[in-house]
Design an enzyme around this catalytic site. Structure first.
Site, PDB file in Angstrom:
ATOM      1  N   GLY A  33      58.211  35.379  29.105  1.00 39.70           N
ATOM      2  CA  GLY A  33      59.342  35.667  28.216  1.00 39.70           C
ATOM      3  C   GLY A  33      59.771  34.390  27.508  1.00 39.70           C
TER       4      GLY A  33
ATOM      5  N   HIS B 140      54.598  29.646  33.639  1.00 43.05           N
ATOM      6  CA  HIS B 140      55.055  29.147  32.347  1.00 43.05           C
ATOM      7  C   HIS B 140      56.237  28.201  32.588  1.00 43.05           C
ATOM      8  CE1 HIS B 140      52.954  32.440  30.293  1.00 43.05           C
ATOM      9  NE2 HIS B 140      53.326  31.952  29.126  1.00 43.05           N
TER      10      HIS B 140
ATOM     11  N   GLU C 191      58.068  25.595  27.586  1.00 46.19           N
ATOM     12  CA  GLU C 191      57.635  26.022  26.240  1.00 46.19           C
ATOM     13  C   GLU C 191      58.881  26.020  25.357  1.00 46.19           C
ATOM     14  OE1 GLU C 191      56.155  30.026  26.035  1.00 46.19           O
ATOM     15  OE2 GLU C 191      55.352  29.788  24.013  1.00 46.19           O
TER      16      GLU C 191
ATOM     17  N   ASP D 197      46.485  31.756  23.910  1.00 52.86           N
ATOM     18  CA  ASP D 197      47.772  32.414  24.143  1.00 52.86           C
ATOM     19  C   ASP D 197      47.799  33.864  23.658  1.00 52.86           C
ATOM     20  OD1 ASP D 197      50.280  32.546  25.194  1.00 52.86           O
ATOM     21  OD2 ASP D 197      51.275  31.280  23.727  1.00 52.86           O
TER      22      ASP D 197
END
Lengths: 530, 530
Positions: B337, B371, B374, B456
């Site tokens: 997300g 993740h 980012e 990605d």
């Protein structure tokens, strides 16, 4: 539960270790209660304004966010409480600014209009189509020059012929005097449509950037104007809370134009004017009983990276001679120009090594203070300039934007105390970064590299003073606090070329003003400190 | 002269020391003659094309430069020799890609058109004015649904009502089938006008980005299509020189739609389909006598960072159960997300610590592969996710874009062998960086942090395979050579979740293909190696 508690203590320790190189850590241990309160207050207002100002739509600004493109957001910044607070902060020293790009262009044009024998010309007839790209050139003469055309907009205007400024302005057929001012000032600054549209790469924006210097050269290099804008630069800087300045001056041209319009004024007279301006400003402040806000100013001697190594020798000798005559007015030596295009420092190794030896032999305090790494290149000549700047013993690094790619060079800066002269708004407008959150400044700070914030060419960017650069940096990071700004200001004094005693005095005056600023912030913010 | 010689040897030593952490240094000592020659050749072609391709004007590309905005420059990249060379390079492993964004959207629509009971709907009447923002939704049923309107463009179209896909497409009044395809495909990809104009901030482009997933969900989550695109993903990746893949799959929805259009297919059946696709591809390659180009594939189990910590527990248990049933098909666990908006990892500390303990107790090889970072934030929650990812023992870091701000975290990655899954084109299109020269990748590489390059969401960006990401990285740095790419490819195998034996086999097959690639480059480049 025990696991979670253990996790949180390991987390706190890791964060602390990660931040252990930050230079502000020293200060953090000995903050006053008011400093702690002030830091909380500005963080609170910043968070609030991130929503109330930067989180809402504004006319003509399609995507507001903190640290966004300066030329688009300046009017929004001006409305913020954070900007008003930062405007009052004592900034310490300005260590990177090119003197001919420090004074408001509107003021410069006003000065020009007061000169009865100022003339203007263009390299073609100015039309609606070319008025945003064709650049005016100015020059004063001893008397009015006869001109065939009324203005540069006349269809029969002979290219490159001089016209008296007032006449050219009154008769400017694209909107009269207002149209003329728009044309002339447009050529002297970078506007958002250029930076973010037509010239949106480093290569292209540098072309426009350099043309702004061509447009103003005839004014800034005219001695009667030069003298006035030196005073203006000093007074405006002081007004923004800067107490000491080391602007760079371009000595590439060996002579300036005298009052009669002849190119006869040698470098030593420029320094006499500079010394005079400093004295006058000091006297004026003394009269106002606030002499202490101004510590002084020195020039960094610069010439251009288009010279051959042989040609450079004359300038190096010239710099030494000027330093000998005006030891208090010359801070160091530098070479400027677009590093991506210009000659790399390595080309000048022989004369620069010889210069260092000469300086040493003469017992002069005359360091190299070199631009290096103002580039997006990785391993190209502009990036490699960092190796040479450091090997040549540069006192500070002008920009050093690409140093974050170099672990060993950051270590050298950290260990040897070599500060970076970071110019956030300049880097953004000249397209090294698209916004300040994208700028590598947090890498530099977290690596413990000493950094100072600087305006570079504030009048080309419309970012007068240091407050806008401080603002953009402050709102672009949640880690950055008021104490980070304190450290940056203290470091600007620490890494100046002032001597030990002067630094101590400057720092002590700064501390006094800082605590006044902090106390005022706490007492008048209307926000509970906790 | 002696001084200058001494200077040059100190310079060489400094550069070497500065680069001493680069992981490719090991390889540099043992290169074959052909590797040395190939490196020279590609550097030569790169320098040539920087002038001949990137230094000239192109229609509709206002400012070409190497590493520029991908969506604007893709057609130029396709013409370059460097891209043709890189397309042939064996890439190693793909370690970061979201499976539902890996297959060409045109192909996906083709698959949909072959399904007789596929339907489409929209939340409003589609008009010329809203067709670039209104998103289609797809769903298959057991039989044709009666619809009041012929298509979503009919003025009386009842919002959200289903229309058979073929009918809606044929009767699409804004240009018929072509117009429909343009509308539907436009909703599934990011176009340059959005990335570089209307949505030119991280916040805004993420809104468009997420809507592309909504537009395709009805297709990718329909089992007959799901099975076909899994095969397509594997075959296309293999065609681009990728021999092993660890795509992430979104298991947030607990069921997929079955062939009859009922939402009944549980996660274990998705894995059965995945295993089946792998077997089929392996069999097909075996028939072609080139089984060795494909090592295998595993899913990284992901769910969304919108869950409450309590809700997350179900998914963690589900992941463990699937790992127990399909040990060879599950690589690890992740949460996805927009980190700037979603819940930070710290919110999930309790269930994630409990998960780690459970995994340990069960003796499973089921790492977190999280993740983190980012973001452009400095010290905000998305940036701070890096601390938690590392403290939670993440095997690799998805993106890790902001890790360059964290000296201690880079040191941990270097020392513990935690690789970054860097996604250059994704970062550029999602506006973390404006171009690849501005990307922090060189900082990561020079700090000795292991990096891998990844696509990605290649089908959203129109950057299928890994070649475009490798290309953008290669042309954006003069330091980067062919051997840098070699190291990156080798590291993608090294930091995969393959076991030691599998890694050794994968690396050995890779080495063989690499030397074929290098030999071919040297023998057929037509450029003298020196």
């Amino acid at each position: 539960m025990g696991d979670t508690q253990d996790y949180f203590s390991r987390r706190a320790a890791l964060i602390q270790e990660d931040k252990s190189l930050r230079r502000e850590n020293k200060s953090l241990r000995s903050l006053t209660n008011n400093e702690l309160a002030a830091d909380k207050i500005v963080r609170h207002i910043r968070a609030e304004e991130a929503v109330s100002i930067w989180g809402v739509e504004h006319d003509e600004v399609s995507h507001p966010f903190p640290g966004m493109e300066f030329l688009t957001s300046k009017r929004i910044i001006d409305q913020t409480k954070i900007f008003k607070i930062i405007s009052k902060m004592p900034k310490g020293a300005l260590l990177h600014a090119h003197i001919d790009a420090t004074v408001d262009k509107g003021y410069l044009l006003e000065l020009a209009l007061k000169e009865p024998f100022m003339h203007v010309r263009a390299s073609c007839v100015i039309t609606a189509a070319n008025s945003t790209t064709a650049v005016p050139e100015f020059r004063a003469f001893k008397e009015v020059q006869l001109s065939q055309s009324a203005s540069v907009t006349d269809l029969d205007y002979p290219a490159d012929s001089w016209i008296p400024l007032h006449q050219a302005r009154e008769s400017f057929s694209l909107g009269g005097p207002d149209g003329f001012d728009k044309w002339a000032l447009g050529a002297m600054v970078i506007n958002p449509a250029e930076a973010y549209g037509t010239h949106n790469t480093v290569t292209k924006i540098w072309q426009k950037f350099q043309s702004t210097f061509r447009a103003t050269a005839g004014l800034t290099m005219y001695r009667p104007i030069f003298r006035q804008f030196l005073r203006r630069f000093l007074m405006e800087s002081i007004g923004d809370g800067i107490s000491y300045m080391e602007p760079r001056i371009n000595f590439f041209d060996k002579f300036m134009f005298d009052a009669d319009g002849n190119e006869t004024v040698p470098h030593r007279e420029w320094l006499l004017d500079f010394g005079q301006a400093i004295s006058e400003v000091r006297a004026a402040l003394r009269e106002q009983g606030r002499e202490e806000v101004f510590v002084g100013a020195k020039f960094i001697y610069t010439t251009l990276r288009i010279l051959s190594p042989e040609e450079l020798e004359w300038y190096l000798e010239d710099c030494i001679a000027l330093k000998q005559e005006f030891p208090d007015l010359i801070a160091g030596f530098d070479l400027v120009g677009d590093e991506n295009v210009a000659r790399p420092l390595i080309d000048y190794i022989e004369p620069l090594l010889a210069f260092k030896q000469r300086v040493k032999d003469l017992g002069l305090d005359l360091p190299l203070i070199l631009h290096a790494g103002e580039t997006l290149s990785d391993g190209g000549k502009a990036d490699n300039n960092l190796y040479d700047a450091l090997l040549l013993g540069t006192k500070r690094i002008g920009h050093g934007f690409s140093i974050v790619k170099h672990p060993k060079l950051m270590q050298l800066c950290r260990e040897k105390g070599i500060a970076l002269e970071v110019c956030p708004i300049s880097n953004e407008i000249l397209r090294l970064t698209t916004s300040i959150p994208m700028h590598p400044l947090p890498v530099m700070i977290n690596q413990g590299v000493p950094v100072t914030l600087n305006s570079d060419d504030p009048s080309v960017f419309g970012a007068m003073g240091l407050s806008y650069d401080f603002y953009q940096v402050f709102v672009s990071s949640e880690t950055t606090g008021l104490i980070t700004l304190k450290q940056i200001a203290l470091d600007s004094i620490e890494f100046s070329t002032l001597d030990t005693e002067e630094k101590a005095r400057a720092a002590s005056v700064w501390e006094k003003r800082w605590h006044e600023f902090v106390d005022d912030l706490v007492n008048n913010s209307g926000i509970a400190a906790d």
